[in-house]
Enzyme design. Structure first.
Site, mmCIF file in Angstrom:
data_model
loop_
_atom_site.group_PDB
_atom_site.id
_atom_site.type_symbol
_atom_site.label_atom_id
_atom_site.label_comp_id
_atom_site.label_asym_id
_atom_site.label_seq_id
_atom_site.Cartn_x
_atom_site.Cartn_y
_atom_site.Cartn_z
ATOM 1 N N GLU A 11 0.891 -1.173 0.000
ATOM 2 C CA GLU A 11 0.000 0.000 0.000
ATOM 3 C C GLU A 11 0.920 1.212 0.000
ATOM 4 O O GLU A 11 1.511 1.550 1.019
ATOM 5 C CB GLU A 11 -0.868 0.010 1.265
ATOM 6 C CG GLU A 11 -1.762 -1.204 1.436
ATOM 7 C CD GLU A 11 -3.056 -1.115 0.648
ATOM 8 O OE1 GLU A 11 -3.225 -0.151 -0.120
ATOM 9 O OE2 GLU A 11 -3.885 -2.016 0.807
ATOM 10 N N CYS B 35 -2.340 9.148 2.490
ATOM 11 C CA CYS B 35 -2.043 8.584 1.160
ATOM 12 C C CYS B 35 -3.181 8.902 0.189
ATOM 13 O O CYS B 35 -2.939 9.135 -0.986
ATOM 14 C CB CYS B 35 -1.804 7.087 1.267
ATOM 15 S SG CYS B 35 -3.090 6.220 2.130
ATOM 16 N N GLU C 125 4.322 12.993 -5.305
ATOM 17 C CA GLU C 125 3.302 13.093 -4.266
ATOM 18 C C GLU C 125 3.646 14.279 -3.357
ATOM 19 O O GLU C 125 4.809 14.475 -3.008
ATOM 20 C CB GLU C 125 3.320 11.794 -3.438
ATOM 21 C CG GLU C 125 2.325 11.772 -2.305
ATOM 22 C CD GLU C 125 2.366 10.463 -1.496
ATOM 23 O OE1 GLU C 125 3.438 9.852 -1.396
ATOM 24 O OE2 GLU C 125 1.308 10.078 -0.974
#
Ligand code: NAP
Length: 460
Positions: free
Chosen positions: A228, A262, A359
């Site tokens: 993940e 996330c 990100e």
């Protein structure tokens, strides 16, 4: 990196911990393996009693656990309390439903009689991140303990007290020694542990770099892995959206967990017709955000998890500006101690700039203006990540049609991507593989064993 609690609200060291020696880790793995030989024989009912007990202890100690979370990684206290309850809900969810999820599945083959029996596979190793110190562990540990596996967890080095507190909850609930073990070791040593024959599977939540390292080791030793990883979720606003509602959710989607989520909304993509209105309202709301001590109930944005995280995001903003992006709001760290970053909006971001592809793990929003729905989808998909995403429109059918074309593991309509026990969570592309939560989350580290019986009268 040393294992320490550093309060990000002040950047002061609160407590330091010695790493476990190789010998102590070896003993912990041996104990987890020995616990497995007994735990695998327990019934679903016995396992459920234990998990329900851990869940109720979590609720009882909500304030204490939430205080630790806020101290170690800076989450707003009210959100930390919410995380404790969500984690307890996940434990209860698997305790209640695992037997149904894992019951024998009868098949109808052309010949003979057959069914699938779900069996445990052994000791599992979880490598967990600091951003949701309880929740991340709950969604890995709960389904696997219900399957009959035993668990070793290496928590992030900046949340050692949270890691220890979770192990203590299991002990207090009466878990047998070795069922759930917290390993105080650094990330550097985590990948090597995957090679240990006694460990049968590994799950990592964290960065791409750590994921690649763990998965490479798992591949080399032919073990199942679940990853993940990061995300750069698109938040698409179409011309028929309820703009005020979209703006409210945009603020929550970007700032929840101090922006360190996330599945935070990271790329705001507005179609031309409403782009100016959305940006003006989004900017207004973000400029009014109260930044401060995460224990203060009036605070709306706390510090990042560490000074290093704040330095990193400020560096990303500076680099974006050097490459041609415009700062519409913020862009700097506030004048105060601690790992803070002001709410920020960047525009004029183009392919090729680092920030277009990376990100942004903090309160920094990228804003894009596009011609229409198709351009929004194209931009949303032009990312190395594939975790979540959101579409805002009053036309639900249209929202579903857009969602269908977005290449991620999760898309929410009229809401930022979020999580609950009974919804699967996971990504595609560089966001990883495998799923946690819901019925899918109990399916990863289980042996789906075929048992087939021939009738004695069957011909050769
Ligand atoms: P990170 O550095 O990868 O840390 C995560 C965990 O991996 C920590 O326990 C860390 O240990 C360990 N680790 C670090 N390097 C390792 C290596 N080479 N081998 C094995 N383990 C290693 O991640 P982060 O930057 O702290 O966390 C944020 C990232 O996690 C973001 O990208 C975020 O999007 C992602 N995330 C994803 C999800 C999801 O469900 N998809 C959920 C939450 C977060 P140390 O702390 O000791 O270094």
């Amino acid at each position: 990196m040393s294992i320490q609690t550093v309060n990000p609200n002040t950047n002061k060291v609160v407590k330091s911990f010695d790493e476990m020696s190789d010998k102590a880790v070896d003993a912990a793995v041996a104990q987890a393996e020995s616990a497995y030989t007994e735990w695998r024989k327990t019934s679903y009912e016995q396992r459920a009693v234990l998990l329900h007990k851990v869940a109720s202890l979590m609720r009882e100690k909500k304030e204490q656990l939430a205080t630790l979370i806020t101290l170690e990684m800076g989450k707003l206290f009210a959100q930390a309390e919410g995380e404790v309850i969500l984690s307890a809900d996940i434990l209860d969810y698997y305790a209640t439903n695992a037997k149904k999820f894992l019951g024998d599945k009868h098949l109808n083959p052309e010949h003979g009689k057959a069914f699938i029996r779900h069996s445990p596979i052994g000791v599992l190793f979880g490598v967990e991140p600091w951003n949701f110190p309880l929740y991340q562990v709950a969604r890995f540990a709960a389904p696997n303990i219900m399957i009959g596996n035993t668990i070793l967890v290496k928590h992030a080095s900046i949340v050692p007290q949270c890691g220890i507190a979770i192990e203590d909850l299991f002990k207090e609930a009466g878990a047998p020694a070795g069922l759930y073990t917290n390993l105080l070791i650094s990330g550097r040593r985590a990948s090597a542990l995957v090679a240990d024959d006694r460990i049968k599977g590994v799950s990592l939540t964290g960065s791409e770099e750590a994921g690649a390292s763990i998965a490479a080791e798992a591949g080399k030793h032919l073990k199942k892995s679940v990853l993940e990883l990061g995300g750069s979720d698109a938040f698409i606003i179409l011309e028929d959206a309820d703009i005020d509602k979209a703006v409210e959710w945009a603020v929550v989607g970007r700032l929840n967990n101090n922006g360190e989520c996330c599945v935070a909304a990271k790329r705001f993509i507005a179609v031309e017709a409403i782009a100016d209105e959305f940006l003006a309202k989004f900017k207004d709301k973000l400029s009014a955000i109260i930044v401060g001590d995460p224990m203060d109930p009036k605070t709306e944005l706390g510090p990042l998890s560490s000074e290093a995280a704040a330095v990193q995001i400020e560096g990303q903003v500076n680099k974006a500006v050097a490459e041609g992006a415009t700062v519409v709001l913020g862009g700097k760290r506030p004048e105060r101690p601690g790992a803070f970053m002001n709410p920020t909006i960047l525009t004029d971001i183009k392919p090729g700039m680092a920030v277009y592809h990376e990100e942004l793990f903090g309160p920094v929003a990228s804003f894009y203006r596009v011609k229409d729905e198709q351009a929004a989808i194209k931009l949303a998909n032009d990312s190395p990540f594939g975790l979540g995403g959101a579409v805002f429109t009053k036309d639900v059918k249209r929202g579903e049609h857009v969602a269908d074309q977005i290449d991620t593991g999760m898309v929410f309509i009229n809401h930022p991507t979020w999580t609950q026990a009974d919804l699967p969570f996971g990504g595609t592309k560089r966001s990883g593989y495998g799923r946690e939560l819901s019925e899918l989350g109990i399916d990863e580290f289980v042996n789906k064993k075929l048992i087939r019986t021939s009738a004695l009268s069957d011909p050769f």
